[in-house]
Design a protein around this motif. Structure first.
Motif, PDB file in Angstrom:
ATOM      1  N   PHE A  77      -3.285   3.947  10.935  1.00  0.00           N
ATOM      2  CA  PHE A  77      -2.890   2.676  11.544  1.00  0.00           C
ATOM      3  C   PHE A  77      -1.965   2.864  12.748  1.00  0.00           C
ATOM      4  O   PHE A  77      -1.830   1.966  13.559  1.00  0.00           O
ATOM      5  CB  PHE A  77      -2.210   1.769  10.512  1.00  0.00           C
TER       6      PHE A  77
ATOM      7  N   ALA B  29      -3.757  -9.645   4.154  1.00  0.00           N
ATOM      8  CA  ALA B  29      -4.283 -10.837   4.827  1.00  0.00           C
ATOM      9  C   ALA B  29      -3.971 -12.094   4.015  1.00  0.00           C
ATOM     10  O   ALA B  29      -4.085 -12.103   2.790  1.00  0.00           O
ATOM     11  CB  ALA B  29      -5.788 -10.697   5.020  1.00  0.00           C
TER      12      ALA B  29
ATOM     13  N   CYS C 282       0.830  -1.201   0.000  1.00  0.00           N
ATOM     14  CA  CYS C 282       0.000   0.000   0.000  1.00  0.00           C
ATOM     15  C   CYS C 282       0.872   1.262   0.000  1.00  0.00           C
ATOM     16  O   CYS C 282       2.041   1.232   0.352  1.00  0.00           O
ATOM     17  CB  CYS C 282      -0.909   0.007   1.223  1.00  0.00           C
TER      18      CYS C 282
ATOM     19  N   THR D 153      -0.723 -14.124   0.804  1.00  0.00           N
ATOM     20  CA  THR D 153      -1.520 -12.908   0.911  1.00  0.00           C
ATOM     21  C   THR D 153      -2.177 -12.619  -0.439  1.00  0.00           C
ATOM     22  O   THR D 153      -1.667 -13.012  -1.497  1.00  0.00           O
ATOM     23  CB  THR D 153      -0.668 -11.687   1.317  1.00  0.00           C
TER      24      THR D 153
ATOM     25  N   PHE E 286     -12.978  -7.999   0.679  1.00  0.00           N
ATOM     26  CA  PHE E 286     -12.644  -7.010   1.703  1.00  0.00           C
ATOM     27  C   PHE E 286     -13.577  -5.791   1.683  1.00  0.00           C
ATOM     28  O   PHE E 286     -13.358  -4.845   2.439  1.00  0.00           O
ATOM     29  CB  PHE E 286     -11.194  -6.543   1.535  1.00  0.00           C
TER      30      PHE E 286
ATOM     31  N   ARG F 232      -3.685  -1.900   2.260  1.00  0.00           N
ATOM     32  CA  ARG F 232      -3.154  -2.419   3.530  1.00  0.00           C
ATOM     33  C   ARG F 232      -3.965  -3.619   4.021  1.00  0.00           C
ATOM     34  O   ARG F 232      -3.412  -4.565   4.603  1.00  0.00           O
ATOM     35  CB  ARG F 232      -3.159  -1.295   4.569  1.00  0.00           C
ATOM     36  N   TYR F 233      -5.263  -3.604   3.763  1.00  0.00           N
ATOM     37  CA  TYR F 233      -6.119  -4.700   4.231  1.00  0.00           C
ATOM     38  C   TYR F 233      -5.878  -5.989   3.441  1.00  0.00           C
ATOM     39  O   TYR F 233      -6.218  -7.082   3.900  1.00  0.00           O
ATOM     40  CB  TYR F 233      -7.591  -4.289   4.131  1.00  0.00           C
ATOM     41  N   CYS F 234      -5.273  -5.867   2.274  1.00  0.00           N
ATOM     42  CA  CYS F 234      -5.083  -7.019   1.398  1.00  0.00           C
ATOM     43  C   CYS F 234      -3.801  -7.778   1.707  1.00  0.00           C
ATOM     44  O   CYS F 234      -3.423  -8.705   0.975  1.00  0.00           O
ATOM     45  CB  CYS F 234      -5.094  -6.570  -0.063  1.00  0.00           C
TER      46      CYS F 234
ATOM     47  N   LEU G 149     -13.965  -3.472  -0.651  1.00  0.00           N
ATOM     48  CA  LEU G 149     -13.224  -2.300  -1.094  1.00  0.00           C
ATOM     49  C   LEU G 149     -13.848  -1.732  -2.363  1.00  0.00           C
ATOM     50  O   LEU G 149     -14.412  -2.466  -3.169  1.00  0.00           O
ATOM     51  CB  LEU G 149     -11.760  -2.667  -1.371  1.00  0.00           C
TER      52      LEU G 149
ATOM     53  N   TYR H 102      -6.487   5.315   5.805  1.00  0.00           N
ATOM     54  CA  TYR H 102      -6.907   5.087   7.182  1.00  0.00           C
ATOM     55  C   TYR H 102      -5.704   5.079   8.113  1.00  0.00           C
ATOM     56  O   TYR H 102      -4.641   4.556   7.780  1.00  0.00           O
ATOM     57  CB  TYR H 102      -7.647   3.744   7.276  1.00  0.00           C
TER      58      TYR H 102
ATOM     59  N   GLN I  13      -6.221   1.575   1.048  1.00  0.00           N
ATOM     60  CA  GLN I  13      -7.022   0.357   1.214  1.00  0.00           C
ATOM     61  C   GLN I  13      -6.238  -0.942   1.018  1.00  0.00           C
ATOM     62  O   GLN I  13      -6.609  -1.981   1.570  1.00  0.00           O
ATOM     63  CB  GLN I  13      -8.169   0.348   0.191  1.00  0.00           C
TER      64      GLN I  13
END
Length: 314
Positions: free
Chosen positions: A68, A91, A33, A136, A113, A87-89, A115, A66, A85
């Motif tokens: 963190f 996972a 990200c 990931t 997610f 950053r959430y990926c 998004l 966002y 966004q």
């Protein structure tokens, strides 16, 4: 300097551009990200993790993301790190790739997610069927981008564009911009290396179900080996590759890796259009540079004046 800096905390939106003391925006090509780091003097506003940040500069959309991380010192200066966004990926999951292209995988990721989907280039190339376990989402898509480049010669990037996930063809990201001796650049560092990502022999093996043995494919550049010594790349392919595909991949890898790796870092006055994946025309006489370059990573700093540090691909 025209700066708009909005943060949303507990449903309330605050404009804090007058409070901000430093702003740094970093973006890398297909490497996670983008990141916004900023600091401000506490004026009874306590930004929280999860707060939304929107940053615009000279009417250009720079960052939407966002919070963190945040911390504070005794002088009441608060330092904040926010990500987009993607950053959430980071996972991990188990993902089945079947009849997928880069853009269809990105749609699946965004659906999972929740998004927002932006511009997705239609890449066309169907990826090999596979089960990606304990990887990931970002790694899987970056592998898909690499596979597509190897097999089609077309290069794409995944990025967040002010709150929307996009897949872009790098050819569409060419800027009408010259950076060099007489245009914005005030310093540079240049290096040539065979230490990383240089290979003059490619060895690929693939399991042959019919014979129960491993087929081996080797392609090499004898002239390069005589000059630099033997530097070998090795990879085991999955069983979905046929002999023609395996040989084609070996040949493509040799074309890609059999050259000295050049790195160039530029320190410049800022241009809000420059992101990772964009390209510009570089002109530096001292290193005989006179061609278009792709931005590998960029860090913009906006206070007190807008400057940027670029690492480019040569």
């Amino acid at each position: 300097m025209n700066m708009e800096f909005l943060v949303e905390v507990n449903g309330q939106i605050y404009e804090i551009s007058e409070l901000v003391k430093s702003v740094s925006y970093t973006d890398k090509l297909n490497d996670g990200c983008s990141k916004l780091e900023f600091s401000y003097i506490d004026d009874d506003l306590r930004i929280q993790n999860g707060s939304v940040v929107r940053f615009r500069y000279d009417e250009a959309n720079i960052f939407y993301g966002y919070v963190f991380k945040h911390d504070q010192n005794k002088q009441k200066e608060i330092t904040v790190t926010a990500y987009d966004q993607l950053r959430y990926c980071k996972a991990k999951d188990t993902i089945v790739v079947k009849n997928d292209t880069i853009d269809s995988l990105v749609r699946k990721m965004c659906n999972y997610f929740n998004l927002k989907v932006g511009t997705l280039a239609s890449t066309g190339y169907k990826l090999p069927t596979s089960v990606q376990d304990d990887k990931t989402w970002l790694d899987i898509i970056y592998t898909a981008i690499s596979d597509t480049l190897m097999n089609t010669g077309k290069w794409y990037c995944l990025r967040d564009e002010f709150g929307s996930i996009a897949v872009r063809d790098l050819e569409e990201l060419q800027l009408d911009l010259v950076l060099g001796d007489e245009s914005l650049v005030y310093d540079f560092e240049y290096e040539k290396s065979i230490d990383d990502n240089f290979y003059n022999q490619i060895k690929i093996v693939s399991d042959n179900e019919a014979t129960g043995k491993r087929d081996v494919y080797i392609t090499r550049d004898s002239g390069s080996i005589a000059k630099y010594g033997l530097l070998q790349y090795f990879e085991v392919l999955d069983k979905n590759y046929n002999p023609a595909q395996a040989k084609a991949k070996a040949d493509a890898l040799l074309r890609l890796y059999n050259r000295e790796v050049e790195t160039l870092e530029l320190s410049c006055l800022g241009d809000v259009r420059v992101r990772a994946g964009n390209s510009f025309f570089g002109q530096i006489e001292d290193i005989n540079l006179n061609r278009r370059l792709i931005v590998r990573s960029v860090t913009h700093k906006f206070i007190p004046v807008h400057t940027m540090s670029l690492e480019v691909m040569l």
